[in-house]
Design an enzyme around this catalytic site. Structure first.
Site, mmCIF file in Angstrom:
data_model
loop_
_atom_site.group_PDB
_atom_site.id
_atom_site.type_symbol
_atom_site.label_atom_id
_atom_site.label_comp_id
_atom_site.label_asym_id
_atom_site.label_seq_id
_atom_site.Cartn_x
_atom_site.Cartn_y
_atom_site.Cartn_z
ATOM 1 N N ASP A 8 -15.876 5.785 21.808
ATOM 2 C CA ASP A 8 -14.768 6.970 22.268
ATOM 3 C C ASP A 8 -15.800 7.525 23.624
ATOM 4 O O ASP A 8 -16.250 6.265 23.960
ATOM 5 C CB ASP A 8 -15.400 8.594 21.922
ATOM 6 C CG ASP A 8 -16.360 9.032 21.726
ATOM 7 O OD1 ASP A 8 -17.888 8.778 21.805
ATOM 8 O OD2 ASP A 8 -17.052 10.146 21.282
ATOM 9 N N HIS A 9 -14.794 8.537 24.367
ATOM 10 C CA HIS A 9 -15.503 8.338 25.873
ATOM 11 C C HIS A 9 -16.782 8.183 26.047
ATOM 12 O O HIS A 9 -17.329 7.610 27.157
ATOM 13 C CB HIS A 9 -14.887 9.861 26.657
ATOM 14 C CG HIS A 9 -15.633 10.429 26.149
ATOM 15 N ND1 HIS A 9 -14.594 11.087 24.812
ATOM 16 C CD2 HIS A 9 -15.639 11.596 26.017
ATOM 17 C CE1 HIS A 9 -14.944 11.970 24.553
ATOM 18 N NE2 HIS A 9 -15.799 13.219 25.012
ATOM 19 N N CYS A 65 -20.650 6.570 19.516
ATOM 20 C CA CYS A 65 -19.817 7.586 20.176
ATOM 21 C C CYS A 65 -21.291 8.297 20.646
ATOM 22 O O CYS A 65 -21.927 7.846 21.207
ATOM 23 C CB CYS A 65 -19.803 8.903 19.288
ATOM 24 S SG CYS A 65 -19.939 9.206 17.842
ATOM 25 N N THR A 67 -23.869 10.385 19.924
ATOM 26 C CA THR A 67 -24.156 10.926 19.411
ATOM 27 C C THR A 67 -24.364 9.356 17.959
ATOM 28 O O THR A 67 -25.366 9.413 17.263
ATOM 29 C CB THR A 67 -25.017 11.903 18.089
ATOM 30 O OG1 THR A 67 -23.708 12.032 17.601
ATOM 31 C CG2 THR A 67 -25.109 13.273 18.817
ATOM 32 N N GLY A 70 -21.026 11.742 14.666
ATOM 33 C CA GLY A 70 -18.863 12.260 14.558
ATOM 34 C C GLY A 70 -18.726 10.802 14.071
ATOM 35 O O GLY A 70 -17.659 10.725 13.235
ATOM 36 N N HIS A 98 -29.947 -2.216 1.533
ATOM 37 C CA HIS A 98 -30.682 -1.042 0.856
ATOM 38 C C HIS A 98 -29.187 -0.247 0.042
ATOM 39 O O HIS A 98 -28.473 0.197 -1.162
ATOM 40 C CB HIS A 98 -31.254 -0.152 0.958
ATOM 41 C CG HIS A 98 -32.782 -0.277 0.693
ATOM 42 N ND1 HIS A 98 -33.644 0.889 0.365
ATOM 43 C CD2 HIS A 98 -33.256 -1.358 0.707
ATOM 44 C CE1 HIS A 98 -34.669 0.043 0.231
ATOM 45 N NE2 HIS A 98 -35.000 -1.296 0.179
ATOM 46 N N HIS A 133 -30.485 -1.961 -6.336
ATOM 47 C CA HIS A 133 -29.519 -1.522 -5.116
ATOM 48 C C HIS A 133 -27.941 -1.391 -5.203
ATOM 49 O O HIS A 133 -27.480 -0.510 -4.964
ATOM 50 C CB HIS A 133 -29.471 -1.730 -3.522
ATOM 51 C CG HIS A 133 -31.150 -1.819 -3.375
ATOM 52 N ND1 HIS A 133 -31.854 -0.755 -2.805
ATOM 53 C CD2 HIS A 133 -32.423 -2.869 -2.887
ATOM 54 C CE1 HIS A 133 -33.437 -1.315 -2.864
ATOM 55 N NE2 HIS A 133 -33.250 -2.415 -2.666
ATOM 56 N N ARG A 136 -26.918 1.183 -7.843
ATOM 57 C CA ARG A 136 -26.745 3.073 -6.606
ATOM 58 C C ARG A 136 -25.487 2.699 -5.835
ATOM 59 O O ARG A 136 -24.899 4.062 -5.370
ATOM 60 C CB ARG A 136 -28.263 3.455 -6.057
ATOM 61 C CG ARG A 136 -28.962 2.758 -7.110
ATOM 62 C CD ARG A 136 -30.850 3.275 -5.909
ATOM 63 N NE ARG A 136 -31.771 2.847 -7.386
ATOM 64 C CZ ARG A 136 -33.051 2.532 -7.233
ATOM 65 N NH1 ARG A 136 -33.129 1.961 -5.351
ATOM 66 N NH2 ARG A 136 -34.176 2.093 -7.837
HETATM 67 C C1 RB5 Z 1 -18.242 14.202 22.655
HETATM 68 O O1 RB5 Z 1 -17.923 14.787 23.450
HETATM 69 C C2 RB5 Z 1 -18.993 14.154 21.117
HETATM 70 O O2 RB5 Z 1 -19.003 15.377 20.315
HETATM 71 C C3 RB5 Z 1 -19.096 12.380 20.550
HETATM 72 O O3 RB5 Z 1 -19.086 11.258 21.103
HETATM 73 C C4 RB5 Z 1 -20.277 12.658 19.188
HETATM 74 O O4 RB5 Z 1 -21.138 12.613 19.809
HETATM 75 C C5 RB5 Z 1 -19.648 13.413 18.142
HETATM 76 O O5 RB5 Z 1 -20.615 13.010 17.113
#
Ligand code: RB5
Length: 148
Positions: A8-9, A65, A67, A70, A98, A133, A136
């Site tokens: 994403d951005h 993304c 983190t 998402g 695994h 594994h 599972r």
């Molecule tokens: C975008 O602001 C952020 O929510 C997305 O990149 C991500 O981290 C979501 O899990």
């Protein structure tokens, strides 16, 4: 080895850097976008990449993304996907060994480019361990239609 990548951005800048570095190492990389850092919704790119991974056209997928969280949640809604959100290379290797993960999700905002590069290299070079594994992972896949 061929993999698809999307972001994403928030993951766009690292996506571009990952493509540049890993193309130079000989990886064949399918860039599924976006092609600029304008605001987009990560589930759209998770879905697009997941469908390509399930089709078998690539060996695995990488989603970036802010983190990685998402992207993992979204990708894991697509039948056939086992997405792992990792922030260190030994976890990337274990996700293959695994869990037979087929999508790696990365943080473009909180993890360095070097660590994410190490994660992708570890993921690409580790085989599923099978054996204990396998059953599972089969149980994981059997969860897909339990709520139908
Ligand atoms: C975008 O602001 C952020 O929510 C997305 O990149 C991500 O981290 C979501 O899990």
């Amino acid at each position: 080895m061929k993999f698809a990548i999307a972001s994403d951005h928030a993951g766009f800048e690292q996506k571009q850097q990952l493509i540049e570095a890993l193309s130079a190492e000989g990886f064949e990389i399918l860039d599924l976008g976006p092609d600029n850092d304008g605001r987009v919704d990560y589930p759209d790119f998770a879905e697009k990449l997941s469908k390509v991974v399930v089709s078998g056209d690539v060996d695995f997928g990488v989603l970036v993304c802010g983190t990685g969280i998402g992207m993992a949640i979204a990708a894991n809604k697509v039948d056939g996907i086992r997405a792992a959100n990792v922030t260190r290379s030994d976890f990337a290797a274990l996700a293959r060994e695994h869990n037979n993960a087929n999508v790696l999700t990365l943080s473009g905002r909180f993890v360095s480019l070097d660590e994410n590069l190490a994660c992708i290299r570890a993921f690409a070079t580790t085989e599923f361990g099978g054996g204990r594994h396998a059953g599972r992972v089969e149980k994981i896949m059997n969860l897909e239609h339990k709520n139908d």
